[in-house]
Design an enzyme around this catalytic site. Structure first.
Site: not given
Ligand SMILES: C[S@@+](CC[C@H](N)C(=O)[O-])C[C@H]1O[C@@H](n2cnc3c(N)ncnc32)[C@H](O)[C@@H]1O
Length: 480
Positions: A249, A271, A384
């Site tokens: 995704d 998504k 998020m």
């Molecule tokens: C649906 S969640 C998924 C989280 C993911 N499973 C994890 O463990 O990091 C998505 C959120 O993770 C955060 N996120 C994921 N990767 C990121 C990155 N490289 N930099 C900053 N925020 C990140 C953001 O807040 C984003 O809106």
């Protein structure tokens, strides 16, 4: 090639090392690992060799080298600190047609010793033809990390089944397909995770039922980490390189996706807020369907699959339908972003706990335990949360958090496009207005944020990975 690589059987055969120092001890270790009966010819021994001689693990001939008796050895290593003696040993051995190695002088002997990765019975040997032993050792270290320790056990298992497999599949192509499946599939994975009995049971079953053209595949739910491909686990990388198909995704960074086996089919199911490429239920069904077609499916997710990643729902469907699966953890955004922006989440001078919460808005609000989140001496990480930032600030302050509380926004953390914005609950919205951070952005609230200024270390240099053009894409807010 300047040298012919071969593997010599020296088990139970007498081999001589001339010299009794540290280098000799190193060579001795290798010879003994290969089962040789080691004789050391030297007036004095280093501590390690002395101990082995006392324990009768090696034979010590306490004398200077005198050109006598080499003929009884299967192999000779000249490891004295005198080049002229080493040369004489080499000449004597060659005259008797005995393979001889001279340490630190590849041209003087008749063979050189490689750097060895020992996963017996699997052994990999690396040589630079004597040009650079240090480089050979570096390459060996790399390979060490790529070849799991379990390869040895896997080698033993396959050796035991070799004849039966040969009898079961007369056709060499069918045999290859069978072994491909065993060595890259669930049998190998069970061996690597230490479940030998299970591995053997699955192998037996495969042997009974394997038909080169059918069979059940498997789903690997892989955490791809926050963006930097160097943060993948070895297991994740190994499975990604075996994939027939990858289902990924939006949050998966391009350089991470590029690590998947080139020939694998790629299916995007991304998504985004208000825009779905595929509904979650459809993704769950798709994974099961692909596995039933006999494919090895990598379900690649950003961060960790079990942290705001809906990984649980996906494997729930697989479990219900009897599709085999594995889950491989990844570095979650909180760990990656905090580390790469120099914010130790639980620095003990400031915080005793850290809480990961979703800042995803539902009907314009967030149903969180604000009273608990407002307690002092803790760090709160919002995933998020960018869209809902005004609500987060309002609720925290309403429940007693100081407007001066430090806050950091980390955009595209761990990638070369990482940006870190800091401020206080009182002024961060001005920073947002000015800098316009984009998702994916992680929000960190707590006293620990003030350490960023001093401890920030990541320079965000563009990595040299081939084809790594664009890491996590800035875009619209992601849904959980
Ligand atoms: C649906 S969640 C998924 C989280 C993911 N499973 C994890 O463990 O990091 C998505 C959120 O993770 C955060 N996120 C994921 N990767 C990121 C990155 N490289 N930099 C900053 N925020 C990140 C953001 O807040 C984003 O809106």
């Amino acid at each position: 090639m300047d040298f012919l690589p071969i593997f010599l059987n020296v088990r139970s055969r007498p081999c001589a090392i001339i010299g009794g120092g540290e280098v000799a001890a190193r060579k001795c270790r290798l010879l003994r690992d290969a089962g040789a009966r080691v004789h050391v010819i030297a007036p004095r021994l280093c501590q390690e060799l002395k101990q082995q001689a006392e324990n009768r693990e090696i034979v010590h001939h306490e004398k200077e080298y005198d050109s006598s008796g080499l003929g009884s050895y299967a192999l000779v290593i000249a490891a004295t600190d005198k080049p002229e003696v080493n040369q004489r040993i080499a000449d004597d051995a060659k005259r008797e047609n005995i393979p001889v190695n001279v340490v630190d002088d590849p041209d003087a002997g008749s063979f050189i010793m490689p750097s060895v990765i020992d996963r017996s019975p699997v052994v990999a040997a690396v040589s630079t033809g004597g040009a650079s032993p240090v480089l050979a050792r570096l390459i060996r270290a790399r390979l060490e990390s790529l070849i799991p320790a379990g390869y040895g056990r896997l080698g033993e298992l396959t050796a035991r089944y070799r004849d039966r497999v040969k009898a079961a599949f007369a056709n060499a192509d069918d045999r290859r397909r069978f072994w491909d499946r065993i060595l890259q599939g669930s049998v190998a994975e069970r061996v690597f995770s230490g479940h030998m009995e299970e591995a053997e049971a699955v192998l037996e079953k495969e042997l009974e039922s394997f038909s080169p053209s059918r069979g059940m595949g498997e789903v690997y739910l892989v955490g791809g980490g926050p963006g930097d491909p160097d943060l993948l686990t070895f297991r994740a990388l190994r499975l990604m390189q075996q994939a027939d198909v990858v289902v990924y995704d939006r949050l998966v960074a391009k350089p991470v996706l590029e690590m998947v086996r080139r020939e694998a089919e790629r299916i995007y199911v991304g998504k985004e807020r208000d825009r779905h490429a595929m509904r979650q239920e459809e993704i769950n069904e798709l994974l099961a369907k692909l596995a039933r077609e006999g494919k090895r499916v990598v379900r690649l997710k950003g961060g960790d699959p079990f942290i705001f990643g809906r990984g649980g729902e996906e494997i729930d469907t697989l479990a219900e339908q009897g599709v085999p699966f594995q889950v491989i953890p990844g570095i979650t955004a909180a760990s990656g972003c905090a580390t790469y922006s120099g914010i130790p989440l639980t620095h003990r001078d400031y915080a005793q706990s850290v809480t990961f919460v979703t800042g995803h808005l539902k009907d314009g609000t967030m149903n969180l335990n604000w009273h608990q989140l407002a307690q002092p001496h803790q760090t709160i990480v919002f995933y998020m949360g960018l869209m809902g930032l005004p609500v987060i600030i309002e609720k925290l302050v309403e429940h007693g958090v100081s407007p001066q509380m430090p806050i950091a926004l980390v955009q595209q953390g761990t990638t070369h496009l990482q940006r870190v914005f800091t401020g206080t609950l009182e002024n961060i919205l001005e920073v947002v207005e000015r800098e316009k951070p984009k998702p994916p952005t992680l929000i960190i609230v707590g006293e620990v944020v003030q350490l960023h200024e001093k401890l920030s270390w990541y320079k965000g240099e563009k990595p040299a990975y081939q084809g790594a053009t664009s890491p996590v894409q800035p875009g619209t807010e992601l849904k959980p």
